[in-house]
Design a protein around this motif. Structure first.
Motif, PDB file in Angstrom:
ATOM      1  N   ASN B 251       0.820  -1.216   0.000  1.00  0.00           N
ATOM      2  CA  ASN B 251       0.000   0.000   0.000  1.00  0.00           C
ATOM      3  C   ASN B 251       0.855   1.269   0.000  1.00  0.00           C
ATOM      4  N   SER B 353      -1.243   5.328  -2.648  1.00  0.00           N
ATOM      5  CA  SER B 353       0.000   5.179  -1.874  1.00  0.00           C
ATOM      6  C   SER B 353       0.521   6.524  -1.382  1.00  0.00           C
ATOM      7  N   HIS B 381       4.196   4.044   4.988  1.00  0.00           N
ATOM      8  CA  HIS B 381       2.757   3.992   5.240  1.00  0.00           C
ATOM      9  C   HIS B 381       2.413   3.795   6.705  1.00  0.00           C
TER      10      HIS B 381
END
Lengths: 130, 485
Positions: B251, B353, B381
């Protein structure tokens, strides 16, 4: 065993070396600091007698409600005794990690060195800094 | 006083003779079961199932569901799990009759639409990863690891090489060593340095001709991109080994970096993390894998192929490791993934992202003054804060803070993982949260840290169960319910 006379892995295993019948036997366990960090243990796996261990590699594992942690051998050698029943009495380990809580005894390899290990003061310092 | 009737166990609510259905009398001839089965195969006592009305059951499960926290009800910054909000659109599309009513044994000619969807999805996965060959079969991320490692083992066997070792950094998910052991490899831990990166000296000392695979999670569970990945790949490849990428943290890099471009030879995706598959619920999940072309012969069967204009399921690959799942894989999850990827497109995925990383860095910047974040000022992330100092100074642990957050209406971050950070609190806000939500969470955290230690030790106080005895549950688990004597 007196904590002050033991040597330590940075990964919190202690080792004390004794002489028995002309052979050097290392007694290995984990420290009170490690137990405090891990919180209550719920499972432990130790090697069988006869297992070869090398310094810095895993010889077993402990599991707490928080995590599974490998146990790293501080020395090279062969397991000659395993603390029978300790895995079923993890309270015993928590109550006396440097005595009744010992895990394995290892016959030191001929060229085994304890050079890379920490002494008590250096280990205490490491714990204080973490 | 709380009414707990509806949340009692179904066994406790049951009354003999109570029913949720009324079956009409049978209008076909019957045969006693004793005549159909040998007596040894028959149960002589009735199964002890709870007897309940439909209303009992509906209330029971509806009330239980309302006691839980979910992404649909609460902010859920559970690090490493990427608990993004899943668009309801994907659920609606995955439940279209043309999709849910398909039968796995239907001939390929009558399921062309679904096969086309799966075929296209394979090409999307290949494009996003930079690895051309895809299997949609694995049923979960860990199953993907297992499948890819089995393919790697088959590859080495085919080359006539015996390789025994899989190297894994100490910050890895526990599934990595488990998968390696399941395939018969010895898993060897590689230490991390204080900054969270792979200790290259430790790596060099452990890499040899016996090294089959190096498994790496990049970005790592610490929310850091492993900048030495090209050196690591070069070292592993120089002895003929392979790089496996645990794609749990994709991600953070969709459309920005491709594992195939930074040295990975194999990887899995976690659609439930990255592509809005459903979380939890016991499955079914999916863990599709992508590999380099030279590993393609070993991928499991069946595979979705295209011959001319027709799509089909093809199992004719003599070097394949065999089947790892029935039929087409867990299609329900794959359809949601397809919808997610199609809805966003390439630029949209990159934006996902970028927003995920921005949100994490915003939260990191606000939390750093409250709780130390040992590994840096910037993250991908997710990031890992530590309650270590608080524990020393005030006896407040990561667990205390996590439990207290529940009282404030927030799901807790992941605690005590990764193992390399003491009193770890691993936070991942994801791209789907607003600045207001992130601010509310940090404000709650700040408030909690101003409370006295006793309040935190007693938390949570607003949930039906406060703190289960985890130690006793692990040491003396009760695996079966029995009526209280």
């Amino acid at each position: 065993m007196q904590p002050e006379q033991l040597k330590y892995n940075p990964s919190h295993e202690w080792v004390g070396v004794t002489e028995s019948g002309g052979e050097k036997i290392a007694v290995i366990g984990i420290t009170d600091f490690a137990l405090e960090q891990l919180t209550d243990l719920v499972y432990m796996a130790l090697p069988k007698v006869g297992t070869k261990v090398t310094a810095g590699t895993e010889f077993g594992e402990v599991e707490s409600v928080k995590a599974v942690s490998p146990l790293y051998s501080p020395v090279d050698g062969e397991v000659v005794e395993v603390h029978d029943g300790l895995a079923d009495q993890l309270e015993q380990l928590a109550a006396d990690p440097f005595g009744d809580g010992w895990m394995i005894k290892v016959k030191l390899a001929d060229d085994a060195k304890l050079d890379g290990l920490l002494d008590y003061a250096a280990y205490k310092q490491q714990c204080a800094n973490s | 006083m709380r009414n707990t009737q509806a949340t009692q166990l179904l066994f406790e609510l049951a009354k003999p003779g109570r029913r949720a259905n009324m079956l009409p009398p049978s209008d076909v001839p019957t045969t006693p079961t004793e005549k159909l089965y040998p007596s040894g195969a028959l149960r002589h006592e009735p199964l002890e199932l709870p007897e309940l009305s439909e209303g009992d059951v509906a209330r029971h499960f509806t009330n239980l569901s309302s006691l839980n926290m979910s992404v649909d009800t609460h902010f859920y910054p559970l690090g490493s799990c990427t608990m993004k909000y899943n668009p309801k659109r994907n659920e609606r599309l995955a439940n279209l009759p043309g999709i849910v009513d398909l039968h796995p044994l239907q001939p390929d000619e009558s399921a062309q639409g679904m096969l086309e969807l799966l075929y296209e999805l394979q090409s999307y996965f290949a494009e996003i990863s930079g690895l051309p060959a895809v299997s949609l079969q694995p049923a979960a991320g860990a199953h993907g690891e297992l499948t890819a490692l089995m393919a790697a083992a088959a590859y080495f066997r085919d080359l006539g090489q015996t390789r025994t070792k899989v190297l894994i950094p100490d910050s890895a998910h526990g599934t990595n060593p488990a998968s390696a052991s399941m395939v018969g490899f010895q898993s060897i831990t590689i230490r991390s340095r204080a900054d969270g990166s792979v200790d290259m000296d430790d790596l060099r000392s452990k890499v040899d001709e016996q090294t089959a695979v190096f498994m790496i999670t990049n970005p790592s569970t610490l929310g850091l991109f492993e900048k030495q990945i090209d050196q690591i790949a070069e070292r592993i490849h120089s002895v003929g080994g392979l790089i496996y990428l645990d794609g749990a943290n994709m991600n953070a890099i969709l459309g920005i970096a491709r594992p195939g471009d930074f040295g990975a030879d194999m990887m899995h995706y976690n659609p439930h993390k990255t592509f809005s598959g459903p979380h939890g619920g016991g499955g079914p999940g999916a863990g599709p894998i992508c590999v380099r072309d030279f590993l393609e012969p070993y991928l499991p069967v069946p595979r979705v192929t295209k011959v001319g204009e027709a799509y089909r399921m093809d199992a004719d690959y003599p070097k394949a490791i065999g089947r790892v799942h029935g039929f087409h894989g867990n299609i329900g999850v794959l359809v949601r993934t397809y919808c997610y990827i199609r809805a966003y497109g390439g630029k949209g995925l990159r934006n996902v992202s970028e927003q995920a990383v921005l949100n994490a860095n915003y939260m990191l910047a606000r939390i750093r003054p409250l709780l130390p974040v040992p590994l840096g000022e910037r993250c991908m992330h997710e990031f890992v804060a530590s309650a270590s100092k608080l524990k020393k100074e005030r006896g407040i642990t990561a667990m205390d803070i996590a439990k207290r957050l529940l009282d404030y209406g927030f799901h807790a971050p992941t605690v005590y993982f990764p193992l390399t950070v003491p009193e770890a609190m691993m936070m991942e806000p994801t791209e789907t949260e607003s600045k207001e939500t992130l601010d509310a969470f940090v404000d709650a955290l700040e408030q909690i840290l101003s409370e006295d230690a006793d309040t935190l030790h007693a938390a949570p106080t607003s949930t039906p169960i406060s703190r289960p005895d985890e130690v006793r549950a692990a040491r003396k688990p009760v695996m079966r319910w029995t009526a209280t004597p």
